[in-house]
Scaffold this motif. Sequence first.
Motif, PDB file in Angstrom:
ATOM      1  N   GLU A 324       0.814  -1.213   0.000  1.00 12.83           N
ATOM      2  CA  GLU A 324       0.000   0.000   0.000  1.00 12.83           C
ATOM      3  C   GLU A 324       0.851   1.269   0.000  1.00 12.83           C
ATOM      4  OE1 GLU A 324      -2.821  -0.214   3.166  1.00 12.83           O
ATOM      5  OE2 GLU A 324      -4.082  -1.699   2.140  1.00 12.83           O
ATOM      6  N   ASN A 325       2.174   1.129   0.239  1.00 18.25           N
ATOM      7  CA  ASN A 325       3.062   2.292   0.118  1.00 18.25           C
ATOM      8  C   ASN A 325       2.978   2.931  -1.270  1.00 18.25           C
ATOM      9  OD1 ASN A 325       3.863   1.494   2.660  1.00 18.25           O
ATOM     10  ND2 ASN A 325       6.039   1.713   2.267  1.00 18.25           N
ATOM     11  N   GLU A 326       2.654   2.110  -2.296  1.00 13.14           N
ATOM     12  CA  GLU A 326       2.618   2.670  -3.649  1.00 13.14           C
ATOM     13  C   GLU A 326       1.207   2.877  -4.180  1.00 13.14           C
ATOM     14  OE1 GLU A 326       4.835   0.073  -6.160  1.00 13.14           O
ATOM     15  OE2 GLU A 326       3.423  -1.586  -6.060  1.00 13.14           O
ATOM     16  N   THR A 327       0.201   2.364  -3.486  1.00 20.47           N
ATOM     17  CA  THR A 327      -1.171   2.552  -3.970  1.00 20.47           C
ATOM     18  C   THR A 327      -1.904   3.682  -3.248  1.00 20.47           C
ATOM     19  OG1 THR A 327      -1.966   0.845  -2.452  1.00 20.47           O
ATOM     20  CG2 THR A 327      -1.385   0.156  -4.683  1.00 20.47           C
ATOM     21  N   LEU A 328      -1.649   3.837  -1.925  1.00 20.27           N
ATOM     22  CA  LEU A 328      -2.360   4.864  -1.155  1.00 20.27           C
ATOM     23  C   LEU A 328      -2.095   6.288  -1.639  1.00 20.27           C
ATOM     24  CD1 LEU A 328      -2.374   3.613   2.545  1.00 20.27           C
ATOM     25  CD2 LEU A 328      -4.343   4.203   1.121  1.00 20.27           C
ATOM     26  N   PRO A 329      -0.846   6.661  -1.960  1.00 22.83           N
ATOM     27  CA  PRO A 329      -0.622   8.049  -2.419  1.00 22.83           C
ATOM     28  C   PRO A 329      -1.462   8.413  -3.638  1.00 22.83           C
ATOM     29  CG  PRO A 329       1.470   7.019  -1.893  1.00 22.83           C
ATOM     30  CD  PRO A 329       0.438   5.931  -1.824  1.00 22.83           C
ATOM     31  N   LEU A 330      -1.785   7.439  -4.482  1.00 21.49           N
ATOM     32  CA  LEU A 330      -2.540   7.740  -5.695  1.00 21.49           C
ATOM     33  C   LEU A 330      -3.982   8.142  -5.392  1.00 21.49           C
ATOM     34  CD1 LEU A 330      -1.231   4.739  -7.819  1.00 21.49           C
ATOM     35  CD2 LEU A 330      -0.573   7.140  -8.071  1.00 21.49           C
ATOM     36  N   GLU A 331      -4.528   7.632  -4.263  1.00 23.67           N
ATOM     37  CA  GLU A 331      -5.907   7.937  -3.900  1.00 23.67           C
ATOM     38  C   GLU A 331      -6.104   9.413  -3.600  1.00 23.67           C
ATOM     39  OE1 GLU A 331      -9.947   7.347  -3.211  1.00 23.67           O
ATOM     40  OE2 GLU A 331      -8.449   6.060  -4.174  1.00 23.67           O
TER      41      GLU A 331
END
Length: 981
Positions: A324-331
């Motif tokens: 989620e380190n790379e998916t959460l920032p996109l939200e």
Amino acid sequence: MKSYNFYYLEQESLRSFIETHAIFNSSSLLIQVFTSKSDRKFIKKILDSITLYLPDAYVIGTTTDGEIMSGRVSENRTVISITQFENSSLDVIWVEHSDRGYKSGQEVAKTLIKQETKAIISFGSCYNTSGEEYLYGISSVNDEVVIAGGIAGHDETTTDSYVFTKDKILSKGVVAVSLQSENLVVHNDYSYNWVEIGVELTINEVIDNRVYKIDGRTAYDTYVHYLGKDIAEHLPSSGTEFPLIIKRDDFLISRAVIDVHKDGSLSFAGDFSVGDIVQFGYGDIKSIHQKSTEIAQGIAKKPAEAIFIYSCLARRHYLGDSIENETLPLESIAPTVGFFTHGEFYSTKRKEFLNQTMTLLVLSETKKVQKVENLEAVSREFTDQAISINALANLINVVSSEIKEHRKELEKQKNLFEILFEKSSDGILILEGMHFVQCNEKAYQLMGYNSKEELLSLHPKVLSPKYQPDGMNSVEKAKKMMQLALEKGMHQFEWVHTKADSTPLWVEVRLSPLVIENREYIYVGWRDIGERKELQLALMSQKESLYHQANHDSLTDLANRNLFYIKLEDSINKAKRESKKLALLFIDLDMFKDINDSLGHDVGDALLQEVATRLKSSLRAEDTVARIGGDEFTIIIESVQDIQDVAQKANKLLNEISKPYLFENHTIYITCSIGISIYPDDTESLTNLIKFADTAMYKAKEEGRNRQWFYSNEMTAIISNRIKIDNEMREAVHNEEFEVYYQPFIDTKEQKIVGAEALIRWKHPKNGLIFPDSFIPVAEKSDLIIDIDNWMMQRSMKEFAKWYEEGLNPGILSLNLAIKQLESPTYIERLIFTMEKYSFKPSWLKLEILERHVMQKAEENILKLEKIRSLGIALAMDDFGTGESSFTYLRKFPISQIKIDKSFVMGMQKERDNKEIVKAIIALGNALKLEVIAEGVESVEDKEYLMRHECFLMQGYYFSKPIQREAFREFLTSKSLLSCV
């Protein structure tokens, strides 16, 4: 556009979500479904729910091993993403595989990609979809549209995976949706950051994505050797950390293990080819997250209203909770949704099938960039990677040890090479595969080069002529010699090389296989035998010269009739011994006599020489080409595996012969007819084999020339019947057994007769009335057609002129113009003489030419037709729609009318396609300002349809059958024919 994402529980949760967010049914809705439940019934339930509330929405979905929603990663759940577009249109397709994906890709591209298509989202079923083949199929149609998505996943409890649309659930196929809009902004990106480690390895044996051998070991043993048993025993799950990396066009692509087989082979999430160079890969977690953060920061500077993530499930397993380190920032940029795949689709300069990547598709219908604050990567502690570190350490240790041993062995080999090479009086080279790796001084001196480097840089085939003196192809013979050396341990033979100055070098070659450090080499020794061969060749040359003169054609240098019979007998005996087939081709040039008569024998001889050259260059060295007299050639093709191969070769010869010939100031076009017989299918007799090929050749001429024809047992009877008809027709011309019938042309708009087509009938003294279909094709193969056409022209012109003299106004006389008439140098002179003889005006005459005939020599025929048109005679294109004319030539032909072939008109009421063809031909004729006449009109429905589409000139049984001159004269004096107009 707006995007909404939620977890699906049951139908009620979907209804509630739709009502809460005021989502209305629309064909501008894209719904993506990602579910971990690989259950057809459950998927069908979801699709039924969506169809109930949003029946016009476009739906695609896939099973997965993990879902992404609002930046969060989940397992064993179902995510539904609803994207409402405002200015974009959508289209969806499902395709069931008929291969590994290539044809499916072509069908998807041909169906979905339109002028305004900006992107395609596609999901493919697991295990039976080759990502590479699928993307190659799309690229073969269009290589510009962005492709996103990936291969379906599944959890560890099952091997079932599905992709689906609202209408279809597939376990073997693909689904795709296209996005069309001028305003849609599309951006795609990806995060990778696996690094190459260890030595380069070569794929030795592979079928598609299943790898059997790597650097001489089984694929499984390669993992054991370099990564240790702990990693190998836990494949495929442990393989996510250590994929194989291949570089293609400076683009690194990972291929992770997805299956382990009992024979030691491994299946990977993507294809390899034999000879591919690969290295193990290792993921640097910090670098992966740093790269993902950089991508998020870049996206924040672009228009973004929805972000779709298609990430590798191997990446999720490897990164664990830190995924989620790379998916959460996109939200924080835009609503984010996606799933974890068995391989990802990504578009760069070309379309790539990836593994171990996070691919992103960012969409926006506005160019406005949203302000994003506090965009930072989420920080978590990384999990213990002890096993990975041990494996990495083992890999590095093994590689280091192998490098040291390799260096020691190289040092030993270096000393050995220096002794063997530099002290030898023979030229010595070392071959690995098809590349030189070492040579001595004598070798490059023999070949006339200045240094070792210059010789070693060349491919072996450059050092030999195309063929050896025995006629064998040098490359093929070299492979055979090396195979013999491998089988026997050593092989010695004579060879001709080509030196640097292009002069030949005769050498005695000694080949010996070598194995050094598990690598196979060939030791090559050269000994100069030039002086010895020079004496041998001088003696042989004298004998061969005498033999050649006795057995070869002096004009073309091909085998003559004598040698042809010898070769054919030898070939038949060989085919009999080896239980194989051979093909005999009998070739005769079409209309060659006309070239000799008009341009002279010098040009004719030059043409025969060029034909011989083209025949030889189009065939294999082992095929025999002979000239057996005049413009007749034969070809013997041995070792026929498939009759279709013979047909393909014959087509190749037809195409080659029909290309233009340039002699002095002449451009000559000529075609040929080819007859083919097969040993032993047709006969085992040499004489009959020749006879049957000759019979088939005459059948090819009878069918219109410029074609091939295989012999069949019925041909002998057919040829005999043709000869019988030909003889009887010659008597018929002399005895005036022919009669002219007329079939009227009707102007349905003006309701009047505007002319008639003159048609021939044969009143046979024994067989009664014979229609032209039975004898005209035979006449067209000989000069009889000219005599028959001359008789028709005189008889019909005489009768029409008489009717005009009587004041009956019969309209336009339409005569069929045979191609042989047009090609005759005296035709126009005879035409003018006949019109003057009967006081027949040119404006009363129309000549009908067949589309397929006039196209054979289009440019020449256009010039002749223009001369006829200049006399004031109208020209019509008959049987239009059945030939090979192009729009360009149609505009060039000096015609004023086209006749729609009756096969289209007569079939209009049963075949809708025929109606459309007729409609199109009428539109084409009107656009080119040509009169259009429809023949074959048989019903009032036919007539009304034609008139409705502005075709008013007609001919057919609905108005009148072809009738004798007395009956036609009665029509001219009455209105009975027009009662049905």
